[in-house]
Write a protein that holds these residues in place. Structure first.
Motif, PDB file in Angstrom:
ATOM      1  N   GLU A 116      72.240 -49.619  62.571  1.00  0.00           N
ATOM      2  CA  GLU A 116      71.281 -48.564  62.301  1.00  0.00           C
ATOM      3  C   GLU A 116      69.905 -48.958  62.834  1.00  0.00           C
ATOM      4  O   GLU A 116      69.566 -50.145  62.909  1.00  0.00           O
ATOM      5  CB  GLU A 116      71.195 -48.282  60.801  1.00  0.00           C
ATOM      6  CG  GLU A 116      72.479 -47.763  60.199  1.00  0.00           C
ATOM      7  CD  GLU A 116      72.337 -47.450  58.724  1.00  0.00           C
ATOM      8  OE1 GLU A 116      71.229 -47.710  58.183  1.00  0.00           O
ATOM      9  OE2 GLU A 116      73.294 -46.966  58.123  1.00  0.00           O
ATOM     10  N   SER A 117      69.118 -47.954  63.178  1.00  0.00           N
ATOM     11  CA  SER A 117      67.788 -48.221  63.730  1.00  0.00           C
ATOM     12  C   SER A 117      66.903 -48.953  62.729  1.00  0.00           C
ATOM     13  O   SER A 117      66.083 -49.796  63.100  1.00  0.00           O
ATOM     14  CB  SER A 117      67.132 -46.902  64.150  1.00  0.00           C
ATOM     15  OG  SER A 117      67.087 -45.990  63.060  1.00  0.00           O
ATOM     16  N   THR A 118      67.081 -48.671  61.435  1.00  0.00           N
ATOM     17  CA  THR A 118      66.285 -49.349  60.408  1.00  0.00           C
ATOM     18  C   THR A 118      66.612 -50.839  60.361  1.00  0.00           C
ATOM     19  O   THR A 118      65.711 -51.680  60.231  1.00  0.00           O
ATOM     20  CB  THR A 118      66.535 -48.719  59.034  1.00  0.00           C
ATOM     21  OG1 THR A 118      66.238 -47.318  59.097  1.00  0.00           O
ATOM     22  CG2 THR A 118      65.654 -49.360  57.980  1.00  0.00           C
ATOM     23  N   ALA A 121      64.983 -52.508  63.342  1.00  0.00           N
ATOM     24  CA  ALA A 121      63.538 -52.637  63.145  1.00  0.00           C
ATOM     25  C   ALA A 121      63.222 -53.769  62.164  1.00  0.00           C
ATOM     26  O   ALA A 121      62.288 -54.551  62.391  1.00  0.00           O
ATOM     27  CB  ALA A 121      62.966 -51.321  62.634  1.00  0.00           C
ATOM     28  N   LEU A 139      60.182 -47.143  65.274  1.00  0.00           N
ATOM     29  CA  LEU A 139      61.245 -46.620  64.412  1.00  0.00           C
ATOM     30  C   LEU A 139      60.953 -45.181  63.993  1.00  0.00           C
ATOM     31  O   LEU A 139      61.841 -44.313  64.035  1.00  0.00           O
ATOM     32  CB  LEU A 139      61.385 -47.509  63.179  1.00  0.00           C
ATOM     33  CG  LEU A 139      62.350 -47.015  62.094  1.00  0.00           C
ATOM     34  CD1 LEU A 139      63.767 -46.922  62.629  1.00  0.00           C
ATOM     35  CD2 LEU A 139      62.294 -47.941  60.877  1.00  0.00           C
ATOM     36  N   LEU A 142      61.488 -42.910  66.953  1.00  0.00           N
ATOM     37  CA  LEU A 142      62.906 -42.728  67.245  1.00  0.00           C
ATOM     38  C   LEU A 142      63.547 -41.726  66.296  1.00  0.00           C
ATOM     39  O   LEU A 142      64.382 -40.904  66.695  1.00  0.00           O
ATOM     40  CB  LEU A 142      63.621 -44.077  67.150  1.00  0.00           C
ATOM     41  CG  LEU A 142      65.118 -44.078  67.483  1.00  0.00           C
ATOM     42  CD1 LEU A 142      65.340 -43.656  68.928  1.00  0.00           C
ATOM     43  CD2 LEU A 142      65.705 -45.468  67.250  1.00  0.00           C
ATOM     44  N   ARG A 143      63.153 -41.785  65.042  1.00  0.00           N
ATOM     45  CA  ARG A 143      63.709 -40.832  64.074  1.00  0.00           C
ATOM     46  C   ARG A 143      63.209 -39.416  64.321  1.00  0.00           C
ATOM     47  O   ARG A 143      63.897 -38.449  63.985  1.00  0.00           O
ATOM     48  CB  ARG A 143      63.356 -41.267  62.662  1.00  0.00           C
ATOM     49  CG  ARG A 143      64.111 -42.518  62.211  1.00  0.00           C
ATOM     50  CD  ARG A 143      63.916 -42.774  60.746  1.00  0.00           C
ATOM     51  NE  ARG A 143      64.841 -43.771  60.246  1.00  0.00           N
ATOM     52  CZ  ARG A 143      64.937 -44.123  58.964  1.00  0.00           C
ATOM     53  NH1 ARG A 143      64.161 -43.544  58.074  1.00  0.00           N
ATOM     54  NH2 ARG A 143      65.808 -45.022  58.583  1.00  0.00           N
TER      55      ARG A 143
END
Length: 248
Positions: A116-118, A121, A139, A142-143
């Motif tokens: 996941e992007s989180t 990050a 982040l 991106l969201r």
């Protein structure tokens, strides 16, 4: 297997860094074999891996076809038409390019299937110690990318409701794209102000809600990346096919 995204990123960069040094099929094929073993050891799910690798295979094939038709001419010429020439040299270079693109792209795609992007990050901020302002801002941006499609549809609905989307399609698309850009800039400004007000840009240090552990599994994955890179170079040198960045 839960592995820190930073370790996955570093592993992909290590393998790619070794493969970009030479354009030959032996090193690329050796790296591909090692990567398949690595994917199995990491526990990559088969169905998502096949779905994502299919896109990479198609892109690699298109690149190889271009090299086949317009690559360096050497050896026996099998077909020639205007600027298109298919020869022994272009065939060998096309095969090497196909395998090389696969070997470089697959780790970057498959190793990040369940990331996941989180999580990424958090790893970049806690493990690599990148500036929190940059990491969290990237982040958040991106969201927000996912909202662009929704904004585009709503803009289209609004323009059609006002009767300005029934003619001059090119002009309509250009105007709608400019309106979307204005929306994105306004949303970015509001988001930046809100994040600053809530202390997301704390300096020099900030706290993190989720820890990003980096231990034995991560070091083992990075070591596997070094082994694959070293094996690819060693086998290519032993086979005599090493071609430093297309020097031959």
């Amino acid at each position: 297997m839960v592995i820190n995204p930073v370790a996955r990123l570093l592993t992909a960069l290590i393998i790619a860094g070794a493969l970009v040094l030479s354009v030959d099929w032996v090193s690329a094929l050796t790296a591909l074999v090692g990567e398949i073993v690595l994917f199995a050891a990491v526990g990559v799910r088969l169905r998502p891996a096949l779905a994502r690798s299919a896109v990479v295979v198609v892109a690699a094939a298109l690149t190889a076809v271009t090299i086949l038709l317009y690559g360096q001419t050497s050896g026996t010429v099998y077909w020639h038409f205007f600027l298109v020439t298919v020869s022994d040299g272009s065939i060998a270079l096309a095969v090497a390019t196909f395998l090389r693109v696969l070997a470089i792209a697959l780790p970057s795609v498959i190793l990040f299937i369940d990331v996941e992007s989180t999580e990424l990050a958090d790893g970049l901020g806690q493990v690599l110690r990148l500036p929190a302002r940059f990491v969290i801002g990237a982040l958040a941006g991106l969201r927000m990318v996912g909202l662009l499609g929704q904004d585009w549809r709503y803009l289209g609905y609004a323009r059609r409701a006002r009767g300005v989307a029934d003619h001059a399609r090119v002009r309509r698309i250009a105007g709608q794209a400019f309106a979307l850009l204005v929306f994105a800039v306004r949303r970015g400004s509001k988001l930046a102000t809100a994040m600053e007000a809530r202390g997301f840009g704390a300096y020099p240090q900030r706290t993190w809600a989720r820890p990003s552990p980096f231990g034995a599994r991560e070091f083992a994955l990075i070591a596997a990346g070094f082994v694959i890179a070293a094996a690819a170079i060693a086998v290519s040198l032993a086979a005599g096919t090493w071609n430093f960045i297309g020097s031959r």
